[in-house]
Design a protein around this motif. Structure first.
Motif: not given
Length: 199
Positions: A75-81
């Motif tokens: 899973a992607m857990t954060s789309d903010e770097p």
């Protein structure tokens, strides 16, 4: 004359005592050094290992260590770097110890990631990705444990990479990294990744 002779004898005895004492010091230092050398742990170099290919979602039996392994999901857990421009992901692994020995799983030592041919190794783990991984998978702990014979364990592995635009990711897992360079290689397409970034 007697006094002079006595003084010479005493001086000789003192020199002999000093020499013996000095020799003892040298001798004890040598023994300590020798003991220190014997207690140093030998450096063990593992032989090149076998590479096995496995599919996400399917059980894989690693017979050498008696482990059943399943790469459950990613899973992607954060789309903010983060402040280094890295995006957070996590994958979930399940293992069962079918051997008669304790098996150790160490997240930091056991995994490597390659994204579109670019390799990420120890620099893929961060506090930022760990926090997002824990938020996305509150029912699991990180994939670090000691498993007794018969134990099962499911955990998540948080990691970060410096891009959110990729096509194929390779996850390499060394299930017995202390004793073997054997690895299990999984390939993940971007379309298979769950989005848990909004939780």
């Amino acid at each position: 004359m007697k006094k002079r002779t006595m003084a010479l004898v005493l001086a000789g005895l003192m020199i002999m005592a000093c020499t013996a004492g000095c020799d003892k010091k040298k001798s004890s230092t040598t023994i300590v050094d020798s003991e220190t050398k014997h207690t140093e742990a030998p450096v063990v170099t593992l032989a090149p290992g076998e590479k096995f290919k496995a599919n996400k979602g399917e059980n894989f039996t690693y017979e050498k260590a008696g482990l059943d392994i399943n790469f459950v999901e990613m899973a992607m857990t954060s789309d903010e770097p983060d402040n280094k421009g890295r995006y957070s992901y996590a994958f979930v692994f399940k293992a069962k110890n079918n051997s008669d020995e304790i098996r150790t799983i160490t997240m930091l030592d056991d995994f490597e990631v390659s994204v579109d041919g670019v390799e990420y190794k120890s620099d893929i783990f961060s506090a930022f990705s760990a926090a997002h991984g824990a938020s996305a998978y509150p029912d699991y702990t990180r994939y670090d444990t000691e498993m007794n014979p018969g134990d099962e364990f499911t955990g998540f592995v948080p990691f970060c990479i410096d891009t959110n635009e990729w096509e194929k990711m390779t996850v390499t897992y060394k299930p017995d990294s202390k004793h073997s360079n054997d690895s299990i290689v999984y390939t993940v397409d971007k379309g298979e990744v769950l989005d848990k970034s909004k939780k």
